[in-house]
Every structure is written in C-alpha cells, then in structure tokens.
Design a protein around this motif. Structure first.
Motif, mmCIF file in Angstrom:
data_model
loop_
_atom_site.group_PDB
_atom_site.id
_atom_site.type_symbol
_atom_site.label_atom_id
_atom_site.label_comp_id
_atom_site.label_asym_id
_atom_site.label_seq_id
_atom_site.Cartn_x
_atom_site.Cartn_y
_atom_site.Cartn_z
ATOM 1 N N ASN A 32 -1.939 -4.787 0.670
ATOM 2 C CA ASN A 32 -0.834 -3.756 1.278
ATOM 3 C C ASN A 32 -1.523 -2.771 2.273
ATOM 4 O OD1 ASN A 32 0.821 -4.080 -0.569
ATOM 5 N ND2 ASN A 32 -0.045 -2.906 -2.071
ATOM 6 N N SER A 33 -2.793 -3.380 2.717
ATOM 7 C CA SER A 33 -3.320 -2.662 4.067
ATOM 8 C C SER A 33 -3.028 -3.440 5.216
ATOM 9 C CB SER A 33 -4.896 -2.479 3.741
ATOM 10 O OG SER A 33 -4.923 -1.486 2.665
ATOM 11 N N VAL A 37 -0.810 -5.427 7.823
ATOM 12 C CA VAL A 37 0.624 -5.598 8.124
ATOM 13 C C VAL A 37 1.080 -6.622 9.177
ATOM 14 C CG1 VAL A 37 0.912 -3.308 7.720
ATOM 15 C CG2 VAL A 37 0.678 -4.155 10.040
ATOM 16 N N VAL A 60 -4.044 -1.284 8.586
ATOM 17 C CA VAL A 60 -3.688 0.341 8.262
ATOM 18 C C VAL A 60 -5.149 1.065 8.242
ATOM 19 C CG1 VAL A 60 -2.610 1.957 6.838
ATOM 20 C CG2 VAL A 60 -1.793 -0.080 6.972
ATOM 21 N N THR A 68 -3.653 7.369 6.568
ATOM 22 C CA THR A 68 -2.413 7.677 5.913
ATOM 23 C C THR A 68 -1.369 8.531 7.128
ATOM 24 O OG1 THR A 68 -3.062 9.905 5.111
ATOM 25 C CG2 THR A 68 -3.338 8.086 3.693
ATOM 26 N N GLY A 128 -0.266 6.785 9.308
ATOM 27 C CA GLY A 128 0.558 5.573 9.958
ATOM 28 C C GLY A 128 -0.201 4.958 11.314
ATOM 29 N N MET A 164 6.110 -4.548 6.450
ATOM 30 C CA MET A 164 5.374 -4.158 5.119
ATOM 31 C C MET A 164 6.110 -4.774 4.043
ATOM 32 S SD MET A 164 3.369 -0.470 5.682
ATOM 33 C CE MET A 164 2.906 0.011 7.474
ATOM 34 N N TYR A 220 9.322 -1.103 10.095
ATOM 35 C CA TYR A 220 8.937 0.165 10.702
ATOM 36 C C TYR A 220 8.999 -0.078 12.219
ATOM 37 C CZ TYR A 220 8.371 1.423 5.728
ATOM 38 O OH TYR A 220 8.443 1.571 4.483
ATOM 39 N N VAL A 263 6.493 7.045 8.400
ATOM 40 C CA VAL A 263 5.203 6.805 7.535
ATOM 41 C C VAL A 263 5.392 6.716 6.028
ATOM 42 C CG1 VAL A 263 2.749 7.300 6.803
ATOM 43 C CG2 VAL A 263 3.697 7.891 9.136
ATOM 44 N N LEU A 307 1.598 4.270 1.810
ATOM 45 C CA LEU A 307 0.876 3.821 2.961
ATOM 46 C C LEU A 307 -0.822 3.632 2.483
ATOM 47 C CD1 LEU A 307 0.936 2.437 5.729
ATOM 48 C CD2 LEU A 307 0.247 4.452 6.851
ATOM 49 N N THR A 308 -1.199 2.466 2.501
ATOM 50 C CA THR A 308 -2.718 2.332 1.929
ATOM 51 C C THR A 308 -3.746 1.839 2.842
ATOM 52 O OG1 THR A 308 -1.711 1.561 -0.246
ATOM 53 C CG2 THR A 308 -4.176 0.940 0.252
#
Length: 373
Positions: free
Chosen positions: A67-68, A70, A87, A90, A92, A114, A119, A140, A144-145
């Motif tokens: 999840n980190s 993209v 990422v 947090t 963005g 993601m 986005y 954001v 977001l991780t």
C-alpha cells in the motif's frame, strides 16, 4: 571488442506505452519453513518482524509495503509513460525518479493509481542530477500509508531484498533477489563518459548505487527496493542491458538492476519537500580512472587531473596527481566512483579521503561544500 565479450549498458527503467509484445509469466514458490512472521504498525509506517531472518516470509513483506508503492502515469502531447513511486508521508508526498515525471511538469498530467483508485498529482520538486523527484497528491486518501525508511549505510552484500513497482503496467508486482553489490558507480546519461566520470558536472547522473539481482523491468523506475523487514533501502532507477547498438533500446531484466540508496533519497527529498530544490555536495576536482603503486602493489582509484581554486579539495590540500583510493571506509575504484560517492553525501559533511601521493598513502579530511550548479 574481443570475441566472447559482453557489452553492458545502464538504461533507465521507465516504461512507455502498454503491454503489446510482452510475454507475461508468473512464478510460485513453495516453502516448508515453519517459522512465522508478523506485520506491526509503527509511527512512520509498517514494519515486518521476521520469524527467520535467513529465510524471509516474503508474503508478509509484500503485505506490509504494497500500500506504500504506487503506479504513476504521465501523459503529454508526445505520448504516455509509466513508472512507480513510494509514499513518503501522510501529506501525500511521493518519491519517484525524475525521468518518470519530468515531462509532466511541461504541460503534461500526472496520475497516481493505488488499487482501484486514481488521483491527480503535481510536481513538488525535481533533481535531474540524482534522478529523483517528489510529487504530491491533489487529494490525499485517509488511509495513505507511508513506507518505513531503512538505513543504506547498514546494508550487506548477499542480504535478501524485494523490488516492488509497476513493470510493463503490471501494478503491484513484486520480485525478490539479493544485494549483489554496494556503491556500484552507475551512469545513465548519454554524454562523454570519459569526461563525465572524472568531473563534478551536475549534468551527468552518476549514482553510487545498490546493485540487485531482483528482476527490475521498464516501469519499475521510482519503485521500492526493500529489505525483508519491509524497510525502504533504495529507489529502483535503472537496469543493465546487453548493448544492441541503439541508445534508445530497452530490454527486460538480466538480473542486474540498480537502486538509489535510501540515505541519498532522504537527503534529496527532504530538500525538495522543503523548497522544491536540492543542493549537492561538491569536492572541486576533475578526475579520471588511474592507478597508484604503494610498496609494490598497484591500486586503481580516481586520479586527480585538476583542483579548482578555493574549492573544498584545494583548501584540504589535495593536489594534482593524487590518486584517491577511498572515501571514509568505502573503496574508490574510478573517477566515476568518486563522483557518485561525493554526490551521496550531505553539504557540509566532513569526509576522510585516502590518497596516494609519491608512492605513499595519506589521509586527508575534507569538508564538502555546496555545488554552485
């Protein structure tokens, strides 16, 4: 070139267009290990606690960091390009390669995907001389991780690693391998390498890179290279390719990929987030690969061809004809190697150079200044 010799060139690992013409396959791995791993959240991200460090649970690592990382798509009037990003926080902010998003700052658009959501993003700052850039999400997401940052000064050859990114448009792809080498000097520019390797020219991208056997393909640029604990140790940037006589050709992974070490990434991205620009450490010498002999033993290093007046090197007492063979505890094997190591350090940092002068070694301390370029 002698018969049987293999020519390797470093090419940027950005992708263009779609998947046409590419064959896609999958690999599975069965493991009878009985140790367990766990994923633990932390203030800066998610970290994996491996039950067996010598036999990592890559499933846990992938779960922690997926999840980190993209997927990035850039559209311009000339076409489209694809890459990856990581990422950072947090707010963005996402780090990627400059060559992935640079076109998006000249009338193009940048989209960040993601999972099933996309986005818009804008450029915060770019740094062509290190091939790094930071982009920022326009909106954001609450979940977001950020990734957890490791320490590239603590890496060891042979350690297991995972590469994560968007190769050939296949988002969320993971591959594994080991660290094959550290402080590998890699040049990804098209200029005269003989001159570039010995200068402090900011127009040449020279990286003191992490070399990995984890397969990296076009589209992996800007993605994460992580250790088994899920900590970011590098940003994937280029791959070695068998030379085909065309400077624009790209091929798939041959098991030699390169990543920008995370400590250098942090130095540059902190500046880009703060001001949109980055300063670079500067030594003030022109060098070429050369040799020096001490006590009958010949060593390869960076031979100093000239020293700029009133530069850090000049003030420290480095002379024309010196051969630099190490910086701190890292061996210098060429002029290009010295350029990469200098660029990996902070402005104002004090380093120790080991030089050979008139057949004897001596250590010289130098405080690196900021490059005027």
């Amino acid at each position: 070139m002698k018969a049987g010799a293999v020519a390797l060139v470093a090419v940027l690992a950005a992708g263009a267009g779609g998947l046409s013409g590419w064959a896609v396959s999958s690999q599975t791995q069965n493991d009878a290990a009985t140790t367990s791993s766990s994923v633990a959240p932390s203030a800066s991200g998610t970290r994996v606690i491996q039950g067996n460090a010598s036999n990592p649970d890559w499933t846990a690592t992938a779960k922690a960091v997926s999840n980190s990382v993209v997927s990035i798509s850039v559209k311009t009037g000339q076409g489209t390009g694809a890459g990856s990003g990581v990422v950072l926080n947090t707010k963005g902010d996402i780090v990627t390669n400059n060559h992935v998003v640079a076109a998006g700052g000249s009338g193009g658009t940048i989209a960040v995907s993601m999972g099933d959501k996309t986005y818009e993003a804008t450029i915060v700052g770019t740094d062509p001389s290190t091939d790094l850039a930071v982009i920022r999400l326009g909106q954001v997401p609450k979940d977001l991780t950020p990734i957890t940052l490791g320490n590239s000064d603590q890496l060891a050859v042979g350690a297991p690693v995972m590469a994560i990114g968007n190769p050939l448009g296949l988002s969320g792809s993971v591959t594994t391998g080991i660290i094959s080498a550290l402080n590998r000097p890699v040049t990804t520019s098209t200029g005269d390498q003989g001159q570039a390797s010995g200068s402090d020219s900011a127009g040449v991208v020279v990286t003191s890179a992490i070399q990995t056997s984890a397969p990296i393909n076009p589209g992996n640029s800007g993605g994460a290279l992580v250790n088994a604990d899920g900590q970011l140790i590098g940003i994937n940037s280029s791959i070695a390719s068998l030379s085909s006589g065309s400077s624009n050709s790209q091929s798939g992974s041959i098991g030699i990929g390169f990543a920008i070490p995370v400590n250098q990434v942090k130095i540059i991205t902190d500046q880009l987030i703060a001001s949109g620009k980055a300063r670079h450490a500067y030594l003030g010498v022109t060098t070429a690969t050369g040799t020096a002999t001490v006590a009958g033993v010949t060593t390869t290093g960076a031979s100093v061809r000239s020293v700029q007046a009133d530069s850090p090197a000049d003030r420290a007492g480095i002379r024309e004809g010196d051969v630099v063979i190490s910086m701190n505890s890292t061996t210098v094997t060429s002029g290009e190697s010295l350029v990469g190591l200098v660029r990996s350090r902070k402005v104002g940092e004090r380093v120790t150079l080991t030089v050979v002068r008139d057949g004897s070694q001596q250590k010289i301390q130098v405080t690196l200044a900021a490059s005027a370029r």
